[in-house]
Design a protein around this motif. Structure first.
Motif, mmCIF file in Angstrom:
data_model
loop_
_atom_site.group_PDB
_atom_site.id
_atom_site.type_symbol
_atom_site.label_atom_id
_atom_site.label_comp_id
_atom_site.label_asym_id
_atom_site.label_seq_id
_atom_site.Cartn_x
_atom_site.Cartn_y
_atom_site.Cartn_z
ATOM 1 N N GLU A 230 0.829 -1.206 0.000
ATOM 2 C CA GLU A 230 0.000 0.000 0.000
ATOM 3 C C GLU A 230 0.860 1.252 0.000
ATOM 4 O O GLU A 230 0.528 2.245 -0.642
ATOM 5 C CB GLU A 230 -0.938 -0.008 1.210
ATOM 6 C CG GLU A 230 -1.869 -1.203 1.267
ATOM 7 C CD GLU A 230 -2.661 -1.389 -0.013
ATOM 8 O OE1 GLU A 230 -3.186 -0.379 -0.529
ATOM 9 O OE2 GLU A 230 -2.755 -2.536 -0.504
ATOM 10 N N ILE A 231 1.966 1.206 0.735
ATOM 11 C CA ILE A 231 2.881 2.353 0.753
ATOM 12 C C ILE A 231 3.453 2.586 -0.633
ATOM 13 O O ILE A 231 3.464 3.711 -1.151
ATOM 14 C CB ILE A 231 4.012 2.126 1.774
ATOM 15 C CG1 ILE A 231 3.449 2.113 3.195
ATOM 16 C CG2 ILE A 231 5.092 3.199 1.629
ATOM 17 C CD1 ILE A 231 4.468 1.761 4.262
ATOM 18 N N SER A 232 3.930 1.513 -1.259
ATOM 19 C CA SER A 232 4.547 1.629 -2.581
ATOM 20 C C SER A 232 3.564 2.161 -3.617
ATOM 21 O O SER A 232 3.899 3.031 -4.436
ATOM 22 C CB SER A 232 5.086 0.259 -3.015
ATOM 23 O OG SER A 232 5.909 0.379 -4.157
ATOM 24 N N LYS A 233 2.345 1.655 -3.565
ATOM 25 C CA LYS A 233 1.334 2.105 -4.528
ATOM 26 C C LYS A 233 0.959 3.570 -4.324
ATOM 27 O O LYS A 233 0.562 4.259 -5.278
ATOM 28 C CB LYS A 233 0.085 1.232 -4.414
ATOM 29 C CG LYS A 233 0.264 -0.182 -4.921
ATOM 30 C CD LYS A 233 -0.991 -1.013 -4.684
ATOM 31 C CE LYS A 233 -0.801 -2.451 -5.144
ATOM 32 N NZ LYS A 233 -2.009 -3.283 -4.906
ATOM 33 N N SER A 234 1.083 4.058 -3.100
ATOM 34 C CA SER A 234 0.696 5.444 -2.812
ATOM 35 C C SER A 234 1.740 6.461 -3.274
ATOM 36 O O SER A 234 1.434 7.655 -3.384
ATOM 37 C CB SER A 234 0.455 5.626 -1.309
ATOM 38 O OG SER A 234 1.683 5.648 -0.585
ATOM 39 N N LEU A 235 2.954 5.995 -3.530
ATOM 40 C CA LEU A 235 4.035 6.889 -3.940
ATOM 41 C C LEU A 235 4.088 7.004 -5.458
ATOM 42 O O LEU A 235 3.846 6.043 -6.183
ATOM 43 C CB LEU A 235 5.369 6.376 -3.413
ATOM 44 C CG LEU A 235 5.493 6.245 -1.892
ATOM 45 C CD1 LEU A 235 6.850 5.668 -1.513
ATOM 46 C CD2 LEU A 235 5.277 7.589 -1.215
ATOM 47 N N SER A 236 4.433 8.183 -5.924
ATOM 48 C CA SER A 236 4.530 8.431 -7.361
ATOM 49 C C SER A 236 5.954 8.153 -7.836
ATOM 50 O O SER A 236 6.856 8.975 -7.655
ATOM 51 C CB SER A 236 4.126 9.876 -7.674
ATOM 52 O OG SER A 236 4.237 10.136 -9.061
ATOM 53 N N TYR A 237 6.156 6.978 -8.438
ATOM 54 C CA TYR A 237 7.466 6.640 -9.004
ATOM 55 C C TYR A 237 7.318 5.481 -9.973
ATOM 56 O O TYR A 237 6.319 4.762 -9.963
ATOM 57 C CB TYR A 237 8.492 6.302 -7.921
ATOM 58 C CG TYR A 237 8.325 4.949 -7.261
ATOM 59 C CD1 TYR A 237 9.126 3.861 -7.638
ATOM 60 C CD2 TYR A 237 7.395 4.739 -6.244
ATOM 61 C CE1 TYR A 237 8.989 2.623 -7.018
ATOM 62 C CE2 TYR A 237 7.259 3.511 -5.625
ATOM 63 C CZ TYR A 237 8.060 2.458 -6.015
ATOM 64 O OH TYR A 237 7.920 1.229 -5.407
ATOM 65 N N ASN A 238 8.298 5.325 -10.815
ATOM 66 C CA ASN A 238 8.327 4.236 -11.789
ATOM 67 C C ASN A 238 9.770 3.786 -11.927
ATOM 68 O O ASN A 238 10.633 4.570 -12.330
ATOM 69 C CB ASN A 238 7.782 4.717 -13.139
ATOM 70 C CG ASN A 238 7.684 3.599 -14.165
ATOM 71 O OD1 ASN A 238 8.153 2.481 -13.940
ATOM 72 N ND2 ASN A 238 7.077 3.896 -15.307
ATOM 73 N N LEU A 239 10.050 2.531 -11.573
ATOM 74 C CA LEU A 239 11.428 2.035 -11.584
ATOM 75 C C LEU A 239 12.033 1.993 -12.984
ATOM 76 O O LEU A 239 13.253 1.867 -13.127
ATOM 77 C CB LEU A 239 11.477 0.646 -10.947
ATOM 78 C CG LEU A 239 11.254 0.630 -9.433
ATOM 79 C CD1 LEU A 239 11.113 -0.798 -8.917
ATOM 80 C CD2 LEU A 239 12.384 1.345 -8.700
ATOM 81 N N LEU A 240 11.205 2.106 -14.003
ATOM 82 C CA LEU A 240 11.738 2.208 -15.356
ATOM 83 C C LEU A 240 12.400 3.563 -15.585
ATOM 84 O O LEU A 240 13.166 3.735 -16.542
ATOM 85 C CB LEU A 240 10.616 2.005 -16.385
ATOM 86 C CG LEU A 240 9.937 0.635 -16.379
ATOM 87 C CD1 LEU A 240 8.814 0.601 -17.400
ATOM 88 C CD2 LEU A 240 10.938 -0.479 -16.642
ATOM 89 N N GLU A 241 12.105 4.505 -14.681
ATOM 90 C CA GLU A 241 12.641 5.861 -14.833
ATOM 91 C C GLU A 241 13.532 6.278 -13.675
ATOM 92 O O GLU A 241 14.569 6.912 -13.878
ATOM 93 C CB GLU A 241 11.474 6.854 -14.963
ATOM 94 C CG GLU A 241 10.563 6.564 -16.155
ATOM 95 C CD GLU A 241 9.285 7.381 -16.116
ATOM 96 O OE1 GLU A 241 9.075 8.097 -15.097
ATOM 97 O OE2 GLU A 241 8.495 7.294 -17.066
ATOM 98 N N SER A 242 13.150 5.943 -12.440
ATOM 99 C CA SER A 242 13.936 6.382 -11.287
ATOM 100 C C SER A 242 13.556 5.575 -10.054
ATOM 101 O O SER A 242 12.536 4.877 -10.036
ATOM 102 C CB SER A 242 13.699 7.873 -11.010
ATOM 103 O OG SER A 242 12.333 8.097 -10.682
#
Length: 397
Positions: A230-242
């Protein structure tokens, strides 16, 4: 150039199951594996014991997943009973309907699955790097159908790689860490190994009940890693980019059986009746012994203080922290992340066949898809059921 009816890329749980299903109906199936052996990640599951699935009733099981509507057909197509029938040994059911082989060895599960691949060609040390529009892989293997079962990004030593997402032009959701321990700002090495049992862990409005375990760098245990989704989904990020920037707070309700009002009433009575008792001894009825000193240090309360000498302000501070003991979180322990959140966008995949709606003949299974569940056999259930449905569908069409 070698030609096959079906080529399956990835020899993990989903890929193996897809090959088993496809091999029943197709005359030529090849399983392409990057490593020198199959199922490396499967061997790691359940601490090496292989928590192969979860045995909740099917409708109740589906309600666990955020993507339950997508998973429904695959779960009904390939049930736990179908899975168990592949093996010549029995399984045991543990707490929360978790299923393990009676031998408690993941290698036995892997060998049982491999024994079902008699009619499948297996090509080891084959890293798929390109797929042409006419379904030619690495300019070496041509197939009428292709099943992508390359997994996510976790445990790269097992063959998972961020590069696998570029094999096709299929739309992706954001790629994130899942089921991962959390890194805390505060050094917790003094209580590393201590477990808090059946606590409630809170992040914003999300509450997860389970065990929390302290490590040298932060927090882990079933309750923590389930909350991490739930924490990970709430954060705005994409491992393909950063990589993600993490700076947040979680809280642990150390006494979920008591409300604040219950504790207030109990303390009022006990502090009078047991006035000579030291607070560190009194807290043994609420907290794990090895955690008490740390807890009292954090709230600036001397453990030697007798109950009768604790003033109202300190009592309120004690109650507040028993119900909401906070930790600052500064990151994910990515090396120990168990699954990947995100992947192939489900909007472009037919849930009744696992076939791409953009490129007919291309199928997906397992962790490569935007599917995830909590710890406890739920993610292997996804792998086996979607893998079987993909293999079955590809071989029937």
């Amino acid at each position: 150039m070698e030609e096959y009816d079906i080529a399956i890329i990835g020899g993990g749980p989903a890929g193996i199951m897809a090959a088993i299903a496809a091999g029943k109906n197709s005359s030529s199936v090849i399983l392409l594996e990057k490593n020198s052996s199959l199922g490396r990640k499967l061997l790691l599951t359940g601490g090496g014991r292989c928590n192969i699935t979860n045995n909740k009733p099917l409708k109740k099981l589906l309600n666990i997943y955020p993507q339950k509507n997508f998973l429904k057909h695959s779960f009904f197509t390939f049930t736990n009973e179908d899975l168990f029938s592949l093996f010549d040994f029995d399984f045991i059911e543990e707490e929360d309907n978790r299923i393990f082989p009676e031998t408690e060895k993941s290698i036995d599960v892997l060998e049982g699955l491999i024994n079902c691949l008699d009619d499948v060609v297996i090509s080891y040390n084959f890293e798929a790097t390109s797929i042409s529009d006419d379904f030619v892989i690495n300019n070496r293997i041509k197939a009428n159908k292709i099943i992508i079962a390359t997994g996510g990004i976790t445990y790269p030593q097992t063959g998972c790689s961020i590069k696998n997402y570029s094999l096709t032009s299929q739309p992706l959701t954001d790629i994130k860490y899942g089921l991962t321990p959390l890194i805390t700002k505060k050094d917790l090495s003094s209580i590393a190994g201590v477990t808090l049992y059946d606590v409630v862990i809170i992040y914003k409005k999300t509450k997860v009940k389970g065990n929390a375990l302290f490590s040298h760098v932060g927090l882990t245990g079933p309750g923590i890693i389930n909350l991490s989704n739930e924490i990970s989904k709430s954060l705005s990020y994409n491992l393909l980019e950063s990589n993600p920037e993490v700076d947040l707070e979680i809280a642990i309700d150390l006494c979920p059986k008591f409300s604040r009002e219950d504790l207030q009433d109990k303390f009022s009575k006990d502090f009078q009746a047991k006035g000579k008792t030291m607070i560190k001894n009194y807290l043994k009825q609420f907290l794990t012994n090895s955690f008490i000193d740390f807890f009292l240090d954090e709230i600036n309360l001397d453990g030697q203080t007798q109950l009768s000498r604790i003033n109202k302000k300190s009592k309120n501070r004690l109650i507040e922290n028993l119900k909401r003991f906070t930790f600052e979180i500064t990151g994910f322990n990515k090396d120990l992340a168990k699954i990947t959140i995100g992947g192939i966008d489900l909007a472009n995949v037919n849930p009744k066949t696992m076939e791409s709606t953009i490129m007919p003949g291309l199928y997906f299974a397992g962790e490569a898809l935007d599917l995830d569940g909590p710890t406890g056999g739920y993610n292997l259930k996804i792998a086996f059921s979607t893998g079987y449905l993909a293999g079955l569908s590809a071989s029937e069409k």
